[in-house]
Each structure stands twice: as structure tokens, then as C-alpha cells.
Design a protein around this motif. Structure first.
Motif, short mmCIF file in Angstrom:
data_model
loop_
_atom_site.label_atom_id
_atom_site.label_comp_id
_atom_site.label_asym_id
_atom_site.label_seq_id
_atom_site.Cartn_x
_atom_site.Cartn_y
_atom_site.Cartn_z
N VAL A 104 -3.01 2.72 -6.11
CA VAL A 104 -1.61 2.42 -5.03
C VAL A 104 -0.44 2.57 -5.70
N LEU A 147 -1.16 -2.97 1.81
CA LEU A 147 -2.02 -1.84 1.65
C LEU A 147 -3.04 -1.78 3.23
N LEU A 179 2.55 6.13 -0.20
CA LEU A 179 1.38 5.22 0.03
C LEU A 179 0.75 5.78 1.16
N ARG A 238 -2.93 -1.16 -8.88
CA ARG A 238 -1.20 -0.90 -8.83
C ARG A 238 -0.33 -1.06 -9.86
N CYS A 266 -3.40 6.52 1.53
CA CYS A 266 -4.20 6.15 2.52
C CYS A 266 -4.84 7.27 3.35
#
Length: 367
Positions: free
Chosen positions: A325, A148, A349, A301, A353
């Protein structure tokens, strides 16, 4: 000794680099000020009095006036960022002279040398808004914190933001490896173990490997070298002074060096797999980190254990939820298909972000 007379010093020309102005005829004082400017990486303009129109009195981001020159600058236009520099600690009249010339600070040498070097370096580097600094830490081993952290940095750099990724875990194997740049030229953490005082932000950035449009401070493959807390503080402060974003991959242990790192974070994400043992382990990590860092958020997650979802994990930990996530399918294959985490801009992902940065930047008032 330093003392504030009126208001704060002027910022360095709204973030643009500049050089200080020295006004003095005292040869000994001038030698000392030139030495301090050299230590800060600045080349000053020197005058015995106020420069003529077009000179540096109004344009310089910082003006250092020797106590011998106060009469010669008394009629100059008032401006911010003026420092009156003297040597006589017992001269009570220096404060009156400082007010007469509109000085922000009174500084006595040699006691105030380090403060002055820092101020000169600030204006020479063009210090503006410090970087938005985000830490990422795993709630348990293998939680995906390093993945991450890399994805956040790659996403930030892709948006054109000046980005620096810091690997704060000497036992993690190196973020440069995760980014495919273990052989890239540039300095690693052991090179900064002896750093003391101030580290130049520009020099730091230029010395680091550049991977995927961002700079990376990682570890080499040699013997583990302990980096003293004061060196950690100096390096991270230099990284933040350059603005943009700084992402730090944090270890799960808390020592003096990690505490220095946590003290410079704006916020941190605690990555927690949605399983009961991971939540229990994350609770201990959160308790330790929370002693230093006030803004800690949960990034959950999957896959989820029965009875758990992202909101329940955040509730059990008593922390705000940053989001879920997502799994990046390409990263599950050997070597991740040759791309770093978050490199696929339309991947789940990268979208996570991007949304995180959009919220964080709004909260921080922009970068």
C-alpha cells in the motif's frame, strides 16, 4: 414447507426487475399471495388461468400457481420459475400435479411464507450477480485500514461501478467524516438496528448518503447503538443483492455482528505496517478472522523496518500478498487537501486500488 421438484428457479429476467404472475381462482389463497407480494414490494399480475398470448406466462420472472389451477395450466408451455402453492400438507398428490405442470417448487402455506417473500422480492428487485464484497481490516491500530477502504470504494465508483462503502466499526469515528460527508443527508447504522428478515436492496441504497458517486453506510455522532447480528446480516445481504462492489471497513475485534459481516465477504485485506510489533499483532487478528473467512490477504504498508519487506511480512503471517500500500503524500497534510483517499486518479494509492480491482474482478469472473 417447500420442496424442489426439478431444476432451480429462473433468474429474474437476467437481472432485470419484473413482477410475478399469480394463477388461481381460490379467493382465500389469492388474498394470502397478494399480502406476501405486498410484503416483498411487488405488484403481481393475476389470472384465473394461463394468460392469452402476450400475457405474463412466459414473460413473468416468477409464476405462482394455486393448487386449484393445476388443470387449467397443464397444457401451458414449460418454463422455469413456476411454484405450485397449496395448503394441504398431507396431500401426496401435489407432487404429481407439480410434475405435470413443470413446477420447480412445491410450497405449502403458511409454513413457506418467508421463503416465498424472499423469492418474490428477488424478482421484484431484479437480482443478478451479487456484489463483489471486500473487507479491509488493520493488523494493528492506526494501520490505515479505513483509508484503504475509502480509497478502494472511491476508485471503484470512479470506474462507474455501483459501489457501497460500509463502516462496520462503531468506534472508528465514521467513514462519512473521512469522506468529508458527516453532514450529508441519509440514514446511518442506528436506523437499521431493528431490521429483521429481508431489507429491500433498492430502498437501502436510496436511503444512504451519497458521497463521491458512492453510497456510504456509516455511524452517526450519537451514543453508540448496538446493531444485532440479524440486522447486520439483513443489511449486508441487501447491499450485496444490488451487484457491483461493496467495501467493508472492519474492526479489529471479533463479535457476533462482525462474524456475520465476515461470512458475507468474498475476500479481505489485512493492512500491516512493516514493523515487527505490527506483524505480531496482525498474526493474532489473522488467526481470529481466519476462523470465519477463508480468503485473507496481506496489504503491507511502509516504511520498512530493517530486515523486512512486503514478501517477508506475508511469509511471517503465512498469507498471500496483495501488494504494498503506497503512501499518498496529500493525505499526510491536514484534511488531506479536501480530497478523500484515492480521489486523485493518478496518485499512487489510486493506482494500487485500480490494480487490485482489476485482479479481483478477473478472479470473480467480472461484476
Amino acid at each position: 414447507m417447500t420442496g424442489t421438484v426439478t431444476h432451480d428457479p429462473a433468474p429474474a429476467a437476467a437481472g432485470r426487475p419484473g413482477q410475478p404472475l399469480i394463477v388461481t381462482e381460490d379467493a382465500e389463497l389469492l388474498d394470502d399471495l397478494l399480502r406476501l407480494c405486498a410484503a416483498a414490494g411487488a405488484t403481481p399480475e393475476v389470472h384465473p388461468g394461463v394468460p392469452e398470448r402476450g400475457g405474463g406466462w412466459e414473460a413473468a420472472p416468477l409464476v405462482l400457481v394455486g393448487d386449484d389451477a393445476t388443470r387449467r395450466v397443464r397444457g401451458a408451455a414449460r418454463r422455469r420459475g413456476v411454484v405450485l402453492v397449496g395448503r394441504d400438507q398431507d396431500d401426496a398428490g401435489v407432487w404429481k400435479r407439480a410434475v405435470e405442470i413443470g413446477a420447480d417448487h412445491v410450497l405449502m402455506l403458511p409454513e413457506g411464507e418467508q421463503w416465498l417473500v424472499d423469492r418474490i422480492a428477488d424478482v421484484a428487485e431484479g437480482v443478478g450477480r451479487p456484489a463483489l464484497t471486500v473487507g479491509v481490516i488493520g493488523g494493528r491500530g492506526g494501520a490505515g485500514a479505513s483509508t484503504l477502504a475509502c480509497a478502494l470504494a472511491v476508485t471503484s465508483a470512479r470506474e462507474g461501478v455501483r459501489t457501497l462503502l460500509v463502516d462496520a466499526d462503531p468506534l472508528g469515528g465514521g467513514l462519512d467524516v473521512l469522506l468529508g460527508g458527516e453532514s450529508a443527508e441519509g440514514l446511518r447504522w442506528p436506523a437499521f438496528a431493528g431490521s429483521r428478515g429481508r431489507v429491500g436492496g433498492g430502498a437501502l441504497e436510496e436511503s444512504l448518503p451519497q458521497l463521491h458517486s458512492l453510497r456510504v453506510l456509516s455511524w452517526d455522532r450519537g451514543d453508540c447503538v448496538a446493531v444485532p447480528p440479524q440486522a447486520v446480516r439483513a443489511v449486508l445481504a441487501a447491499a450485496r443483492r444490488r451487484g457491483g462492489t461493496v467495501v467493508v471497513d472492519l474492526p479489529r475485534r471479533l463479535d457476533d455482528g462482525v462474524a456475520e459481516t465476515l461470512a458475507q465477504l468474498d475476500l479481505a485485506l489485512l493492512v500491516v505496517p512493516a514493523e515487527l510489533r505490527a506483524v505480531a499483532a496482525a498474526g493474532r487478528v489473522a488467526s481470529a478472522v481466519g476462523m470465519v473467512l477463508r480468503d485473507l490477504r496481506v496489504a503491507v504498508r511502509g516504511p520498512y523496518a530493517p530486515g523486512l519487506d512486503d514478501r517477508e511480512v506475508a511469509r511471517l503471517l503465512g498469507l498471500p500478498l496483495a501488494g504494498e500500500v503506497p503512501v499518498e503524500p496529500g493525505l499526510l497534510r491536514p484534511h488531506g487537501g479536501g480530497k478523500p483517499p484515492g480521489a486523485t486518479s493518478r496518485g499512487p494509492l489510486a493506482r494500487f486500488c485500480t490494480e487490485f480491482w482489476e485482479r479481483a474482478l478477473v478472479e470473480a469472473g467480472g461484476v
